[in-house]
Design a protein around this motif. Structure first.
Motif, mmCIF file in Angstrom:
data_model
loop_
_atom_site.group_PDB
_atom_site.id
_atom_site.type_symbol
_atom_site.label_atom_id
_atom_site.label_comp_id
_atom_site.label_asym_id
_atom_site.label_seq_id
_atom_site.Cartn_x
_atom_site.Cartn_y
_atom_site.Cartn_z
ATOM 1 N N LYS A 1 29.109 42.487 25.645
ATOM 2 C CA LYS A 1 29.620 41.207 25.174
ATOM 3 C C LYS A 1 31.005 40.954 25.777
ATOM 4 O O LYS A 1 31.782 41.874 25.985
ATOM 5 N N GLU A 2 31.287 39.682 26.033
ATOM 6 C CA GLU A 2 32.571 39.303 26.605
ATOM 7 C C GLU A 2 33.416 38.546 25.593
ATOM 8 O O GLU A 2 32.937 38.142 24.528
ATOM 9 N N ASN A 3 34.677 38.342 25.946
ATOM 10 C CA ASN A 3 35.583 37.513 25.168
ATOM 11 C C ASN A 3 36.123 36.411 26.065
ATOM 12 O O ASN A 3 36.154 36.555 27.292
ATOM 13 N N TRP B 1 36.537 33.910 30.935
ATOM 14 C CA TRP B 1 35.502 34.813 30.418
ATOM 15 C C TRP B 1 35.688 36.196 31.048
ATOM 16 O O TRP B 1 35.507 36.374 32.245
ATOM 17 N N LEU B 2 36.023 37.182 30.192
ATOM 18 C CA LEU B 2 36.331 38.524 30.672
ATOM 19 C C LEU B 2 35.630 39.575 29.799
ATOM 20 O O LEU B 2 35.373 39.333 28.625
ATOM 21 N N ILE C 1 33.689 40.322 32.672
ATOM 22 C CA ILE C 1 32.696 40.267 33.749
ATOM 23 C C ILE C 1 32.672 38.928 34.482
ATOM 24 O O ILE C 1 32.800 38.874 35.703
ATOM 25 N N THR C 2 32.513 37.828 33.731
ATOM 26 C CA THR C 2 32.236 36.541 34.352
ATOM 27 C C THR C 2 33.295 36.139 35.381
ATOM 28 O O THR C 2 32.968 35.678 36.470
ATOM 29 N N GLU D 1 35.635 38.218 36.618
ATOM 30 C CA GLU D 1 36.212 39.467 37.129
ATOM 31 C C GLU D 1 36.759 39.313 38.545
ATOM 32 O O GLU D 1 37.867 39.793 38.859
ATOM 33 N N THR E 1 42.700 37.097 23.874
ATOM 34 C CA THR E 1 41.440 36.488 23.452
ATOM 35 C C THR E 1 41.655 35.296 22.540
ATOM 36 O O THR E 1 42.431 35.352 21.602
#
Length: 296
Positions: free
Chosen positions: A122-124, A251-252, A254-255, A257, A272
Protein backbone atom coordinates in the motif's frame (compact mmCIF):
# COMPACT_ATOMS: atom_id res chain seq x y z
CA UNK A 1 -31.73 -56.42 -28.23
CA UNK A 2 -32.60 -53.23 -30.13
CA UNK A 3 -33.59 -51.56 -26.87
CA UNK A 4 -30.25 -52.52 -25.31
CA UNK A 5 -28.27 -51.11 -28.26
CA UNK A 6 -30.34 -47.91 -28.23
CA UNK A 7 -29.74 -47.49 -24.49
CA UNK A 8 -25.99 -47.93 -24.93
CA UNK A 9 -25.95 -45.31 -27.71
CA UNK A 10 -27.86 -42.79 -25.52
CA UNK A 11 -25.47 -43.44 -22.62
CA UNK A 12 -22.44 -42.95 -24.87
CA UNK A 13 -23.77 -39.67 -26.29
CA UNK A 14 -24.60 -38.37 -22.79
CA UNK A 15 -21.09 -39.19 -21.56
CA UNK A 16 -19.44 -37.40 -24.49
CA UNK A 17 -21.60 -34.30 -24.07
CA UNK A 18 -20.89 -34.13 -20.33
CA UNK A 19 -17.17 -34.40 -20.95
CA UNK A 20 -17.26 -31.64 -23.56
CA UNK A 21 -19.29 -29.36 -21.33
CA UNK A 22 -16.94 -29.75 -18.36
CA UNK A 23 -13.76 -29.18 -20.33
CA UNK A 24 -14.47 -25.46 -20.91
CA UNK A 25 -15.04 -24.54 -17.28
CA UNK A 26 -12.90 -23.85 -14.27
CA UNK A 27 -13.86 -24.48 -10.64
CA UNK A 28 -15.19 -20.89 -10.54
CA UNK A 29 -17.69 -21.55 -13.30
CA UNK A 30 -15.98 -19.35 -15.91
CA UNK A 31 -14.20 -20.18 -19.14
CA UNK A 32 -10.51 -20.97 -19.14
CA UNK A 33 -7.88 -18.26 -18.74
CA UNK A 34 -7.39 -18.35 -22.52
CA UNK A 35 -11.08 -17.48 -22.95
CA UNK A 36 -10.74 -14.61 -20.46
CA UNK A 37 -7.91 -13.23 -22.57
CA UNK A 38 -9.88 -13.64 -25.76
CA UNK A 39 -12.92 -11.95 -24.21
CA UNK A 40 -10.93 -8.74 -23.63
CA UNK A 41 -8.68 -9.07 -26.71
CA UNK A 42 -5.73 -9.65 -24.35
CA UNK A 43 -5.83 -5.96 -23.40
CA UNK A 44 -5.43 -4.24 -20.06
CA UNK A 45 -6.86 -0.72 -20.23
CA UNK A 46 -4.40 1.68 -18.62
CA UNK A 47 -3.98 5.41 -18.09
CA UNK A 48 -1.28 7.94 -19.01
CA UNK A 49 2.10 6.38 -19.81
CA UNK A 50 3.98 8.47 -17.22
CA UNK A 51 2.01 7.05 -14.29
CA UNK A 52 3.73 4.70 -11.88
CA UNK A 53 0.79 2.30 -12.00
CA UNK A 54 1.57 1.75 -15.68
CA UNK A 55 5.13 0.83 -14.80
CA UNK A 56 3.80 -1.61 -12.18
CA UNK A 57 1.31 -3.08 -14.66
CA UNK A 58 4.09 -3.63 -17.20
CA UNK A 59 6.09 -5.32 -14.45
CA UNK A 60 3.11 -7.58 -13.71
CA UNK A 61 2.94 -8.60 -17.37
CA UNK A 62 6.59 -9.69 -17.12
CA UNK A 63 6.31 -11.28 -13.68
CA UNK A 64 3.29 -13.38 -14.61
CA UNK A 65 4.58 -14.17 -18.11
CA UNK A 66 1.58 -12.66 -19.89
CA UNK A 67 3.38 -12.44 -23.22
CA UNK A 68 0.18 -12.26 -25.26
CA UNK A 69 -1.19 -9.28 -23.32
CA UNK A 70 -1.02 -5.58 -24.22
CA UNK A 71 -1.12 -2.65 -21.79
CA UNK A 72 -3.15 0.07 -23.52
CA UNK A 73 -2.01 3.62 -22.77
CA UNK A 74 -4.56 6.40 -22.45
CA UNK A 75 -5.80 8.58 -19.61
CA UNK A 76 -7.71 8.28 -16.35
CA UNK A 77 -10.85 9.61 -18.05
CA UNK A 78 -10.54 7.18 -20.97
CA UNK A 79 -10.03 4.26 -18.58
CA UNK A 80 -13.11 5.05 -16.50
CA UNK A 81 -15.16 5.62 -19.66
CA UNK A 82 -14.17 2.20 -20.97
CA UNK A 83 -14.97 0.63 -17.60
CA UNK A 84 -18.37 2.30 -17.44
CA UNK A 85 -19.29 1.18 -20.95
CA UNK A 86 -18.29 -2.42 -20.26
CA UNK A 87 -19.90 -2.51 -16.82
CA UNK A 88 -23.26 -1.26 -18.06
CA UNK A 89 -23.31 -4.08 -20.63
CA UNK A 90 -21.93 -6.65 -18.15
CA UNK A 91 -18.99 -7.22 -20.48
CA UNK A 92 -15.52 -8.33 -19.32
CA UNK A 93 -12.81 -5.70 -18.92
CA UNK A 94 -9.51 -5.36 -17.06
CA UNK A 95 -8.23 -1.91 -16.07
CA UNK A 96 -5.44 -0.38 -14.02
CA UNK A 97 -7.11 0.81 -10.83
CA UNK A 98 -6.24 2.50 -7.58
CA UNK A 99 -7.96 3.43 -4.37
CA UNK A 100 -9.24 5.86 -3.35
CA UNK A 101 -11.33 6.27 -6.50
CA UNK A 102 -15.05 6.87 -7.02
CA UNK A 103 -15.39 3.89 -9.36
CA UNK A 104 -15.08 1.47 -6.41
CA UNK A 105 -18.06 3.16 -4.75
CA UNK A 106 -20.21 3.33 -7.86
CA UNK A 107 -19.45 -0.14 -9.24
CA UNK A 108 -18.97 -3.57 -7.72
CA UNK A 109 -15.28 -4.12 -8.51
CA UNK A 110 -12.37 -6.12 -7.20
CA UNK A 111 -8.62 -5.72 -7.39
CA UNK A 112 -7.00 -8.97 -8.51
CA UNK A 113 -4.70 -10.71 -6.06
CA UNK A 114 -1.03 -10.08 -6.77
CA UNK A 115 0.93 -12.95 -5.16
CA UNK A 116 4.17 -11.93 -6.89
CA UNK A 117 3.93 -8.38 -5.53
CA UNK A 118 4.28 -6.58 -8.85
CA UNK A 119 2.22 -3.65 -7.57
CA UNK A 120 4.03 -3.46 -4.24
CA UNK A 121 2.59 -2.65 -0.85
CA UNK A 122 0.00 0.00 0.00
CA UNK A 123 1.13 3.54 -0.74
CA UNK A 124 0.57 6.94 0.85
CA UNK A 125 -0.08 10.30 -0.80
CA UNK A 126 2.44 13.01 0.14
CA UNK A 127 2.45 16.79 0.02
CA UNK A 128 5.44 18.00 -2.00
CA UNK A 129 6.55 21.66 -2.12
CA UNK A 130 9.29 23.59 -3.84
CA UNK A 131 12.47 24.43 -1.99
CA UNK A 132 12.16 27.82 -0.30
CA UNK A 133 8.36 27.85 0.00
CA UNK A 134 8.53 28.06 3.79
CA UNK A 135 10.55 31.27 3.63
CA UNK A 136 8.52 32.82 0.78
CA UNK A 137 5.01 31.86 1.92
CA UNK A 138 5.16 30.78 5.56
CA UNK A 139 1.37 30.73 6.06
CA UNK A 140 0.68 28.63 2.99
CA UNK A 141 3.50 26.29 3.93
CA UNK A 142 1.92 25.78 7.35
CA UNK A 143 -1.49 24.95 5.86
CA UNK A 144 0.03 22.49 3.41
CA UNK A 145 2.03 20.92 6.22
CA UNK A 146 -1.12 20.48 8.34
CA UNK A 147 -3.29 19.16 5.49
CA UNK A 148 -4.41 15.60 6.17
CA UNK A 149 -7.59 13.69 5.37
CA UNK A 150 -8.98 10.21 4.72
CA UNK A 151 -10.04 8.14 1.74
CA UNK A 152 -13.67 8.68 2.78
CA UNK A 153 -13.14 12.46 2.75
CA UNK A 154 -11.64 12.32 -0.70
CA UNK A 155 -14.36 9.94 -1.85
CA UNK A 156 -17.07 12.48 -0.96
CA UNK A 157 -15.54 15.06 -3.28
CA UNK A 158 -14.87 12.57 -6.08
CA UNK A 159 -18.44 11.30 -6.05
CA UNK A 160 -19.86 14.82 -6.23
CA UNK A 161 -17.67 15.54 -9.24
CA UNK A 162 -18.56 12.25 -10.88
CA UNK A 163 -22.26 12.97 -10.36
CA UNK A 164 -22.00 16.24 -12.24
CA UNK A 165 -20.65 18.99 -10.00
CA UNK A 166 -17.66 20.89 -11.29
CA UNK A 167 -14.53 20.46 -9.11
CA UNK A 168 -14.72 24.02 -7.73
CA UNK A 169 -18.29 23.59 -6.49
CA UNK A 170 -17.59 20.12 -5.10
CA UNK A 171 -14.57 21.44 -3.19
CA UNK A 172 -16.55 24.40 -1.85
CA UNK A 173 -19.36 22.13 -0.67
CA UNK A 174 -16.91 19.82 1.12
CA UNK A 175 -15.11 22.72 2.83
CA UNK A 176 -18.42 24.17 4.07
CA UNK A 177 -19.51 20.77 5.39
CA UNK A 178 -16.23 20.08 7.23
CA UNK A 179 -15.42 23.36 8.97
CA UNK A 180 -13.86 21.71 12.03
CA UNK A 181 -11.49 19.66 9.90
CA UNK A 182 -10.50 22.68 7.83
CA UNK A 183 -9.94 24.59 11.07
CA UNK A 184 -7.30 22.02 12.02
CA UNK A 185 -5.48 22.61 8.74
CA UNK A 186 -5.54 26.38 9.20
CA UNK A 187 -4.88 26.42 12.93
CA UNK A 188 -2.56 29.29 13.88
CA UNK A 189 -2.51 30.67 10.33
CA UNK A 190 -3.23 34.35 9.74
CA UNK A 191 -4.94 35.72 6.63
CA UNK A 192 -2.83 36.35 3.55
CA UNK A 193 -2.97 39.47 1.39
CA UNK A 194 -3.37 38.25 -2.16
CA UNK A 195 0.00 36.50 -2.49
CA UNK A 196 0.12 34.27 -5.56
CA UNK A 197 0.37 30.51 -5.27
CA UNK A 198 0.51 27.93 -8.04
CA UNK A 199 -0.53 24.35 -7.29
CA UNK A 200 -0.02 21.53 -9.79
CA UNK A 201 -1.92 18.27 -10.17
CA UNK A 202 -2.33 15.34 -12.53
CA UNK A 203 -5.73 14.60 -14.07
CA UNK A 204 -6.57 11.72 -11.75
CA UNK A 205 -9.98 11.92 -10.07
CA UNK A 206 -8.32 11.64 -6.66
CA UNK A 207 -5.88 14.47 -7.33
CA UNK A 208 -8.50 16.70 -8.90
CA UNK A 209 -10.45 16.34 -5.66
CA UNK A 210 -7.59 16.95 -3.24
CA UNK A 211 -6.04 19.85 -5.15
CA UNK A 212 -9.32 21.72 -5.53
CA UNK A 213 -10.08 21.31 -1.82
CA UNK A 214 -6.71 22.59 -0.62
CA UNK A 215 -6.85 25.31 -3.28
CA UNK A 216 -10.24 26.44 -1.92
CA UNK A 217 -8.89 26.50 1.64
CA UNK A 218 -5.90 28.62 0.62
CA UNK A 219 -8.12 30.95 -1.43
CA UNK A 220 -10.39 31.46 1.58
CA UNK A 221 -7.28 32.51 3.52
CA UNK A 222 -6.63 35.29 1.04
CA UNK A 223 -4.20 33.68 -1.40
CA UNK A 224 -4.47 34.15 -5.16
CA UNK A 225 -4.36 30.46 -6.11
CA UNK A 226 -3.84 29.08 -9.60
CA UNK A 227 -4.41 25.36 -10.22
CA UNK A 228 -2.44 23.86 -13.12
CA UNK A 229 -3.26 20.45 -14.58
CA UNK A 230 -0.16 18.76 -16.00
CA UNK A 231 1.28 15.30 -16.59
CA UNK A 232 3.26 13.64 -13.80
CA UNK A 233 6.67 14.46 -15.33
CA UNK A 234 6.04 18.20 -15.76
CA UNK A 235 4.43 18.26 -12.32
CA UNK A 236 7.59 17.11 -10.57
CA UNK A 237 9.77 19.20 -12.88
CA UNK A 238 7.73 22.28 -11.99
CA UNK A 239 8.23 21.67 -8.27
CA UNK A 240 11.95 21.11 -8.79
CA UNK A 241 12.53 24.25 -10.89
CA UNK A 242 10.20 26.42 -8.79
CA UNK A 243 7.61 27.17 -11.48
CA UNK A 244 5.07 25.35 -9.28
CA UNK A 245 4.80 25.98 -5.55
CA UNK A 246 3.27 22.73 -4.36
CA UNK A 247 1.35 19.55 -5.10
CA UNK A 248 -0.65 17.31 -2.77
CA UNK A 249 -0.47 14.26 -5.05
CA UNK A 250 2.88 12.56 -4.46
CA UNK A 251 2.13 8.83 -4.53
CA UNK A 252 4.98 7.10 -2.68
CA UNK A 253 7.02 5.03 -2.47
CA UNK A 254 6.23 3.33 -5.83
CA UNK A 255 4.08 5.39 -8.20
CA UNK A 256 6.31 8.47 -8.30
CA UNK A 257 9.52 6.69 -7.35
CA UNK A 258 11.34 7.64 -10.57
CA UNK A 259 10.64 11.34 -10.08
CA UNK A 260 11.78 11.28 -6.46
CA UNK A 261 15.08 9.79 -7.57
CA UNK A 262 15.45 12.17 -10.51
CA UNK A 263 14.83 15.33 -8.47
CA UNK A 264 16.35 14.27 -5.17
CA UNK A 265 17.33 17.35 -3.16
CA UNK A 266 15.27 19.70 -5.34
CA UNK A 267 12.00 19.59 -3.38
CA UNK A 268 10.69 19.25 0.16
CA UNK A 269 8.47 16.36 1.23
CA UNK A 270 6.04 17.50 3.95
CA UNK A 271 4.91 13.95 4.58
CA UNK A 272 1.69 12.02 4.20
CA UNK A 273 -1.67 13.71 3.66
CA UNK A 274 -3.58 10.45 3.03
CA UNK A 275 -2.66 6.90 4.07
CA UNK A 276 -3.38 3.51 2.60
CA UNK A 277 -3.81 3.72 -1.15
CA UNK A 278 -3.85 0.54 -3.25
CA UNK A 279 -2.78 -0.12 -6.84
CA UNK A 280 -3.66 -3.13 -8.97
CA UNK A 281 -5.45 -4.69 -11.91
CA UNK A 282 -9.18 -4.24 -11.44
CA UNK A 283 -12.15 -6.16 -12.86
CA UNK A 284 -15.93 -6.11 -12.34
CA UNK A 285 -17.07 -8.51 -9.62
CA UNK A 286 -19.13 -10.45 -12.16
CA UNK A 287 -15.90 -11.69 -13.77
CA UNK A 288 -15.04 -14.95 -12.02
CA UNK A 289 -11.31 -14.44 -11.77
CA UNK A 290 -9.56 -13.47 -8.56
CA UNK A 291 -5.83 -13.31 -9.26
CA UNK A 292 -3.46 -11.99 -11.90
CA UNK A 293 -2.31 -15.59 -12.15
CA UNK A 294 -5.72 -16.43 -13.64
CA UNK A 295 -4.72 -14.46 -16.75
CA UNK A 296 -1.90 -16.82 -17.67
Amino acid sequence: MKKLIFGLIVLLISTVLAACGGSNETSGGTDTATSVGESVDYEIVGIDPGAGIMKAAAQAIDDYELQDWTLVEGSSAAMTAALTKAYEKKEPIIVTGWTPHWMYSKYDLKILDDPKGSFGEKENIHTIVRTGLQEDHTKAYQVLDQFHWTSDDMGEVMMQIQEGKNPEDAAEAWVKAHKEQVAEWTKGVEKADGEKLKLGYVAWDSEIASTHVIGKVLSDLGYDVTLSQVEAGPLWTGIADGSLDAQVSGWLPITHEDYVKKYKGQFEDLGTNLEGTTLGLTVPAYMEIDSIEDLK
